[in-house]
Design a protein around this motif. Structure first.
Motif, PDB file in Angstrom:
ATOM      1  N   MET A   1     -18.712   8.010  -2.956  1.00  0.00           N
ATOM      2  CA  MET A   1     -17.711   7.542  -2.017  1.00  0.00           C
ATOM      3  C   MET A   1     -17.525   6.036  -2.233  1.00  0.00           C
ATOM      4  O   MET A   1     -18.501   5.297  -2.316  1.00  0.00           O
ATOM      5  CB  MET A   1     -18.185   7.824  -0.589  1.00  0.00           C
ATOM      6  N   PRO A   2     -16.280   5.564  -2.281  1.00  0.00           N
ATOM      7  CA  PRO A   2     -16.030   4.133  -2.477  1.00  0.00           C
ATOM      8  C   PRO A   2     -16.527   3.305  -1.291  1.00  0.00           C
ATOM      9  O   PRO A   2     -16.511   3.749  -0.149  1.00  0.00           O
ATOM     10  CB  PRO A   2     -14.516   4.031  -2.590  1.00  0.00           C
ATOM     11  N   LYS A   3     -16.943   2.107  -1.583  1.00  0.00           N
ATOM     12  CA  LYS A   3     -17.350   1.159  -0.546  1.00  0.00           C
ATOM     13  C   LYS A   3     -16.120   0.690   0.217  1.00  0.00           C
ATOM     14  O   LYS A   3     -14.986   0.831  -0.237  1.00  0.00           O
ATOM     15  CB  LYS A   3     -18.050  -0.053  -1.164  1.00  0.00           C
ATOM     16  N   GLY A   4     -16.345   0.083   1.371  1.00  0.00           N
ATOM     17  CA  GLY A   4     -15.288  -0.547   2.146  1.00  0.00           C
ATOM     18  C   GLY A   4     -15.597  -2.026   2.265  1.00  0.00           C
ATOM     19  O   GLY A   4     -16.772  -2.415   2.390  1.00  0.00           O
ATOM     20  N   TYR A   5     -14.581  -2.853   2.200  1.00  0.00           N
ATOM     21  CA  TYR A   5     -14.761  -4.304   2.243  1.00  0.00           C
ATOM     22  C   TYR A   5     -13.935  -4.902   3.363  1.00  0.00           C
ATOM     23  O   TYR A   5     -12.737  -4.635   3.470  1.00  0.00           O
ATOM     24  CB  TYR A   5     -14.360  -4.931   0.904  1.00  0.00           C
ATOM     25  N   LEU A   6     -14.579  -5.686   4.185  1.00  0.00           N
ATOM     26  CA  LEU A   6     -13.885  -6.456   5.208  1.00  0.00           C
ATOM     27  C   LEU A   6     -13.794  -7.873   4.667  1.00  0.00           C
ATOM     28  O   LEU A   6     -14.812  -8.488   4.330  1.00  0.00           O
ATOM     29  CB  LEU A   6     -14.659  -6.450   6.527  1.00  0.00           C
ATOM     30  N   SER A  60     -18.556   2.438   3.440  1.00  0.00           N
ATOM     31  CA  SER A  60     -17.271   3.115   3.224  1.00  0.00           C
ATOM     32  C   SER A  60     -16.165   2.347   3.949  1.00  0.00           C
ATOM     33  O   SER A  60     -16.429   1.511   4.818  1.00  0.00           O
ATOM     34  CB  SER A  60     -17.328   4.549   3.758  1.00  0.00           C
ATOM     35  N   PHE A  61     -14.934   2.663   3.588  1.00  0.00           N
ATOM     36  CA  PHE A  61     -13.768   2.117   4.282  1.00  0.00           C
ATOM     37  C   PHE A  61     -13.842   2.484   5.765  1.00  0.00           C
ATOM     38  O   PHE A  61     -13.599   1.656   6.636  1.00  0.00           O
ATOM     39  CB  PHE A  61     -12.490   2.687   3.642  1.00  0.00           C
ATOM     40  N   VAL A  94     -13.051   0.489  -5.462  1.00  0.00           N
ATOM     41  CA  VAL A  94     -12.673   1.381  -6.552  1.00  0.00           C
ATOM     42  C   VAL A  94     -13.920   2.144  -6.986  1.00  0.00           C
ATOM     43  O   VAL A  94     -14.968   1.547  -7.217  1.00  0.00           O
ATOM     44  CB  VAL A  94     -12.095   0.581  -7.734  1.00  0.00           C
ATOM     45  N   SER A  95     -13.823   3.455  -7.058  1.00  0.00           N
ATOM     46  CA  SER A  95     -14.989   4.284  -7.428  1.00  0.00           C
ATOM     47  C   SER A  95     -15.387   4.050  -8.855  1.00  0.00           C
ATOM     48  O   SER A  95     -14.617   3.855  -9.723  1.00  0.00           O
ATOM     49  CB  SER A  95     -14.679   5.764  -7.280  1.00  0.00           C
TER      50      SER A  95
END
Length: 95
Positions: A1-6, A60-61, A94-95
């Motif tokens: 699963m792609p990471k999420g970035y704030l 994750s997002f 991006v995975s």
């Protein structure tokens, strides 16, 4: 699963009041256990300039969004009103 970035870009007009926001935001963020991946020296190349920039990596997002929408962060965010301006985005990795 792609990471999420704030990603946050902030200009501060009252450093003392902003410190209260930063503490409350950090406390709200702790249960999500994000990794700070950037937040130091920068050079503004184009567009509106801000004085502080941070990138937080979440699992994750959805986790990044849950943090931002959480009651705890929304209470912290209220402390930022009037003492800082900025732009905040959540970006999927991006995975």
């Amino acid at each position: 699963m792609p990471k999420g970035y704030l990603i946050g870009h902030v200009s501060i007009s009252d450093a003392t009041a902003y410190a209260a926001y930063a503490k409350a935001a950090g406390d709200a963020m702790r249960p999500f256990n994000p990794k700070v991946i950037a937040g130091g020296q920068y050079e503004n190349l184009e567009g509106a300039a801000h004085e502080r920039h941070m990138i937080f990596e979440f699992d994750s997002f959805a986790d990044a969004k849950r943090f931002y929408e959480s009651a705890e962060y929304q209470a912290a965010k209220a402390l930022r009103v009037g003492v800082a301006t900025g732009t905040f985005v959540i970006l999927e990795g991006v995975s």
